[in-house]
Design a protein around this motif. Structure first.
Motif, mmCIF file in Angstrom:
data_model
loop_
_atom_site.group_PDB
_atom_site.id
_atom_site.type_symbol
_atom_site.label_atom_id
_atom_site.label_comp_id
_atom_site.label_asym_id
_atom_site.label_seq_id
_atom_site.Cartn_x
_atom_site.Cartn_y
_atom_site.Cartn_z
ATOM 1 N N ALA A 121 13.553 -17.791 -0.292
ATOM 2 C CA ALA A 121 14.130 -16.982 -1.374
ATOM 3 C C ALA A 121 13.765 -15.524 -1.149
ATOM 4 O O ALA A 121 12.637 -15.209 -0.769
ATOM 5 N N ALA A 122 14.734 -14.651 -1.371
ATOM 6 C CA ALA A 122 14.507 -13.205 -1.228
ATOM 7 C C ALA A 122 14.324 -12.585 -2.603
ATOM 8 O O ALA A 122 15.119 -12.826 -3.516
ATOM 9 N N MET A 123 13.256 -11.810 -2.741
ATOM 10 C CA MET A 123 12.936 -11.165 -4.020
ATOM 11 C C MET A 123 13.252 -9.675 -3.934
ATOM 12 O O MET A 123 12.874 -9.013 -2.960
ATOM 13 N N LYS A 124 13.902 -9.164 -4.968
ATOM 14 C CA LYS A 124 14.200 -7.725 -4.972
ATOM 15 C C LYS A 124 12.922 -6.943 -5.319
ATOM 16 O O LYS A 124 11.980 -7.519 -5.893
ATOM 17 N N PRO A 125 12.865 -5.651 -4.997
ATOM 18 C CA PRO A 125 11.714 -4.850 -5.429
ATOM 19 C C PRO A 125 11.648 -4.844 -6.961
ATOM 20 O O PRO A 125 12.692 -4.786 -7.616
ATOM 21 N N LEU A 126 10.458 -4.922 -7.512
ATOM 22 C CA LEU A 126 10.324 -5.024 -8.968
ATOM 23 C C LEU A 126 10.919 -3.780 -9.641
ATOM 24 O O LEU A 126 10.745 -2.668 -9.162
ATOM 25 N N PRO A 127 11.597 -3.998 -10.746
ATOM 26 C CA PRO A 127 12.354 -2.880 -11.333
ATOM 27 C C PRO A 127 11.581 -1.922 -12.251
ATOM 28 O O PRO A 127 12.108 -0.869 -12.590
ATOM 29 N N THR A 128 10.360 -2.256 -12.671
ATOM 30 C CA THR A 128 9.613 -1.279 -13.489
ATOM 31 C C THR A 128 8.921 -0.310 -12.548
ATOM 32 O O THR A 128 8.083 -0.714 -11.743
ATOM 33 N N LEU A 129 9.299 0.943 -12.628
ATOM 34 C CA LEU A 129 8.783 1.940 -11.689
ATOM 35 C C LEU A 129 7.898 2.939 -12.424
ATOM 36 O O LEU A 129 8.230 3.376 -13.524
ATOM 37 N N MET A 130 6.779 3.293 -11.780
ATOM 38 C CA MET A 130 5.881 4.300 -12.357
ATOM 39 C C MET A 130 6.495 5.700 -12.229
ATOM 40 O O MET A 130 6.130 6.622 -12.938
ATOM 41 N N VAL A 178 3.149 -3.865 -8.516
ATOM 42 C CA VAL A 178 3.818 -3.175 -7.407
ATOM 43 C C VAL A 178 4.628 -4.206 -6.621
ATOM 44 O O VAL A 178 5.717 -3.947 -6.130
ATOM 45 N N ALA A 179 4.075 -5.414 -6.525
ATOM 46 C CA ALA A 179 4.749 -6.531 -5.850
ATOM 47 C C ALA A 179 4.291 -7.828 -6.498
ATOM 48 O O ALA A 179 3.187 -7.899 -7.032
ATOM 49 N N ALA A 180 5.147 -8.828 -6.446
ATOM 50 C CA ALA A 180 4.753 -10.137 -6.982
ATOM 51 C C ALA A 180 5.252 -11.227 -6.038
ATOM 52 O O ALA A 180 5.600 -12.324 -6.465
ATOM 53 N N VAL A 181 5.291 -10.893 -4.745
ATOM 54 C CA VAL A 181 5.862 -11.832 -3.771
ATOM 55 C C VAL A 181 4.974 -13.064 -3.620
ATOM 56 O O VAL A 181 5.468 -14.193 -3.545
ATOM 57 N N GLU A 182 3.647 -12.839 -3.598
ATOM 58 C CA GLU A 182 2.745 -13.999 -3.476
ATOM 59 C C GLU A 182 2.838 -14.884 -4.720
ATOM 60 O O GLU A 182 2.782 -16.110 -4.630
ATOM 61 N N ALA A 183 3.011 -14.254 -5.868
ATOM 62 C CA ALA A 183 3.201 -15.035 -7.104
ATOM 63 C C ALA A 183 4.517 -15.806 -7.024
ATOM 64 O O ALA A 183 4.601 -16.973 -7.429
ATOM 65 N N LEU A 184 5.548 -15.145 -6.480
ATOM 66 C CA LEU A 184 6.836 -15.830 -6.364
ATOM 67 C C LEU A 184 6.714 -17.072 -5.483
ATOM 68 O O LEU A 184 7.357 -18.095 -5.758
ATOM 69 N N ALA A 185 5.877 -17.000 -4.442
ATOM 70 C CA ALA A 185 5.711 -18.180 -3.570
ATOM 71 C C ALA A 185 5.243 -19.376 -4.392
ATOM 72 O O ALA A 185 5.685 -20.512 -4.170
ATOM 73 N N VAL A 186 4.363 -19.130 -5.365
ATOM 74 C CA VAL A 186 3.832 -20.214 -6.204
ATOM 75 C C VAL A 186 4.901 -20.683 -7.201
ATOM 76 O O VAL A 186 5.078 -21.888 -7.426
ATOM 77 N N ASP A 239 0.839 -1.214 0.000
ATOM 78 C CA ASP A 239 0.000 0.000 0.000
ATOM 79 C C ASP A 239 0.867 1.254 0.000
ATOM 80 O O ASP A 239 0.611 2.200 -0.736
ATOM 81 N N GLU A 240 1.893 1.204 0.841
ATOM 82 C CA GLU A 240 2.804 2.340 0.946
ATOM 83 C C GLU A 240 3.505 2.598 -0.401
ATOM 84 O O GLU A 240 3.582 3.725 -0.874
ATOM 85 N N ALA A 241 3.973 1.504 -1.010
ATOM 86 C CA ALA A 241 4.704 1.631 -2.274
ATOM 87 C C ALA A 241 3.782 2.130 -3.384
ATOM 88 O O ALA A 241 4.168 2.978 -4.191
ATOM 89 N N ARG A 242 2.554 1.607 -3.392
ATOM 90 C CA ARG A 242 1.626 2.027 -4.451
ATOM 91 C C ARG A 242 1.366 3.534 -4.353
ATOM 92 O O ARG A 242 1.383 4.250 -5.359
ATOM 93 N N ALA A 243 1.170 4.005 -3.107
ATOM 94 C CA ALA A 243 0.908 5.433 -2.915
ATOM 95 C C ALA A 243 2.090 6.267 -3.401
ATOM 96 O O ALA A 243 1.915 7.362 -3.930
ATOM 97 N N ALA A 244 3.290 5.734 -3.220
ATOM 98 C CA ALA A 244 4.494 6.471 -3.620
ATOM 99 C C ALA A 244 4.897 6.145 -5.058
ATOM 100 O O ALA A 244 5.958 6.559 -5.507
ATOM 101 N N ARG A 245 4.052 5.395 -5.774
ATOM 102 C CA ARG A 245 4.324 4.918 -7.139
ATOM 103 C C ARG A 245 5.682 4.209 -7.191
ATOM 104 O O ARG A 245 6.492 4.411 -8.072
ATOM 105 N N ASP A 246 5.882 3.354 -6.172
ATOM 106 C CA ASP A 246 7.133 2.606 -6.058
ATOM 107 C C ASP A 246 6.815 1.110 -6.053
ATOM 108 O O ASP A 246 5.663 0.729 -6.302
#
Ligand SMILES: Cc1cc2nc3c(=O)[nH]c(=O)nc-3n(C[C@H](O)[C@H](O)[C@H](O)COP(=O)(O)O)c2cc1C
Length: 355
Positions: A275-284, A307-315, A176-183
């Motif tokens: 596994a640790a996932m980096k923040p996604l690199p496409t930024l608004m 904004v995030a794909a951590v739950e997808a990464l779990a799968v 939520d925080e990242a989306r608000a900051a377009r991050d």
């Protein structure tokens, strides 16, 4: 025969394809279960509207008859519904009577953290799209389908694989925080495997080590930048007496710092990997880059993105771990028919008196 997996497909091309080799004959596959995994991969907090365009479903083109494998290569296809919006831009052949690439605007603003710059330099492309289309994690869809098949094989010998995110609550807040900051944000996922007998993998060579193989499988997923087995990095700070798992007379353990693997071999305890996932690199709100067409400083490409794909990464991580474990199990137990595979497993656990 060992299990093999080859895949092909671009993010906005017609389809993603996987060919799975080395499966025993007679393995029962459940289309609903594969599609359910594909659906899980598309869900999660912070995903982009692309996930509403796609409703991934598996198609099987070869290797299966009436739901059972034939012992021949299994061909899996997941179509990109979004391709209908890219029939011109991602056409495999130049449209009839038109020069190749006519009317398609080249992408020339590489995004830091993506394949964009190293990809075009390496392959000599003048359109970043030629690199980003395959580098995209879209093709994890077909890897999840293959992972689902691997889970079916593992299920015949009582092995179950589950991927989850670590700290779900905190993740949602950060999204939520990242989306608000377009991050964007990353995060940590964990995969747990139950029912693994001692003896998968080997210390004989590094290629055989189960920990090395799982780390390779997880690091092979886009955006994964770190892998831990068991207590992982934390054990570096412990005394040895606190870091190892005492052996009871029944050969089980009360603790599992090792994450179920010792000396590259499963020890019969639950396998736990992270596994640790980096923040996604496409930024608004894009980072600085260079326009490859002009050589001038510019802002990186902004393209529809999660904004995030951590739950997808779990799968995806669950699928990768399942795949690698199925491969290891197939090497150990063999079998052209699934019954041979199951019987070899049974004979082995009887020999080591493991239940
Ligand atoms: C399931 C999944 C979904 C992803 N979705 C996006 C996305 O929407 N936007 C993005 O910029 N990166 C996304 N990524 C990450 C990029 O694909 C990845 O960071 C990029 O290809 C560069 O590779 P690297 O991070 O392994 O160096 C996703 C990764 C995974 C595993």
């Amino acid at each position: 025969m060992t299990l093999t997996l080859a895949s092909a497909g671009e993010s906005h091309g017609p389809a993603l394809v996987a060919i799975v080799g080395g499966l025993p004959a007679g393995l029962l596959l459940d289309r609903e279960a594969i599609d359910a995994d594909l659906r899980r991969r598309q869900e999660g907090y912070g995903r982009s509207p692309r996930q509403q365009i796609e409703t991934d479903r598996v198609e099987v083109l070869a290797g299966l008859r009436h739901g059972r494998t034939l012992g021949t290569p299994l061909a899996l296809v997941v179509r990109n519904v979004d391709h209908k919006n890219w029939t011109w831009g991602m056409a495999p052949w130049p449209p009839e009577g038109e020069p190749a690439g006519k009317g398609v605007k080249a992408v020339t603003l590489p995004r830091p953290g993506h394949a964009d710059l190293p990809g075009v330099l390496k392959y000599g492309h003048d359109d970043v799209r030629n690199a980003l289309e395959r580098a995209s994690a879209r093709h994890t869809a077909v890897q999840v389908a293959a992972g689902s098949v691997a889970k079916a094989l593992l299920g015949t010998i009582g092995i179950e694989v589950h991927g989850t995110t670590v700290d779900e609550e905190g993740l949602r807040r950060r999204v939520d925080e990242a989306r608000a900051a377009r991050d964007t944000v990353g995060g940590i996922v964990e995969v747990r495997v139950t029912g693994v007998p001692p003896g998968l993998g080997s210390y004989a060579s590094k290629e055989d080590r189960l920990d090395a193989r799982l780390a390779f499988a997880l690091m092979g997923i886009q955006a994964v930048k770190g892998v831990e087995i068991g207590d992982g990095f934390a054990v570096a700070g412990l005394f040895g007496s606190a870091a190892h798992d005492e052996i009871r007379v029944d050969r089980r353990r009360d603790t599992n710092h090792a994450g179920g693997i010792e000396a590259g071999i499963s020890n019969g305890e639950e396998i736990v990997v992270r596994a640790a996932m980096k923040p996604l690199p496409t930024l608004m709100k894009p980072l600085g880059s260079v326009d490859l067409a002009t050589g001038e400083a510019a802002q990186a490409l902004v393209e529809r993105s999660d904004v995030a794909a951590v739950e997808a990464l779990a799968v995806v991580a669950e699928a990768a771990v399942a795949w690698e474990l199925a491969r290891t199990a197939k090497e150990k137990f063999g079998g052209d028919a699934v019954g041979d595979f199951v019987a070899a497993h049974r004979a082995y656990v009887e020999r080591i008196a493991w239940s």
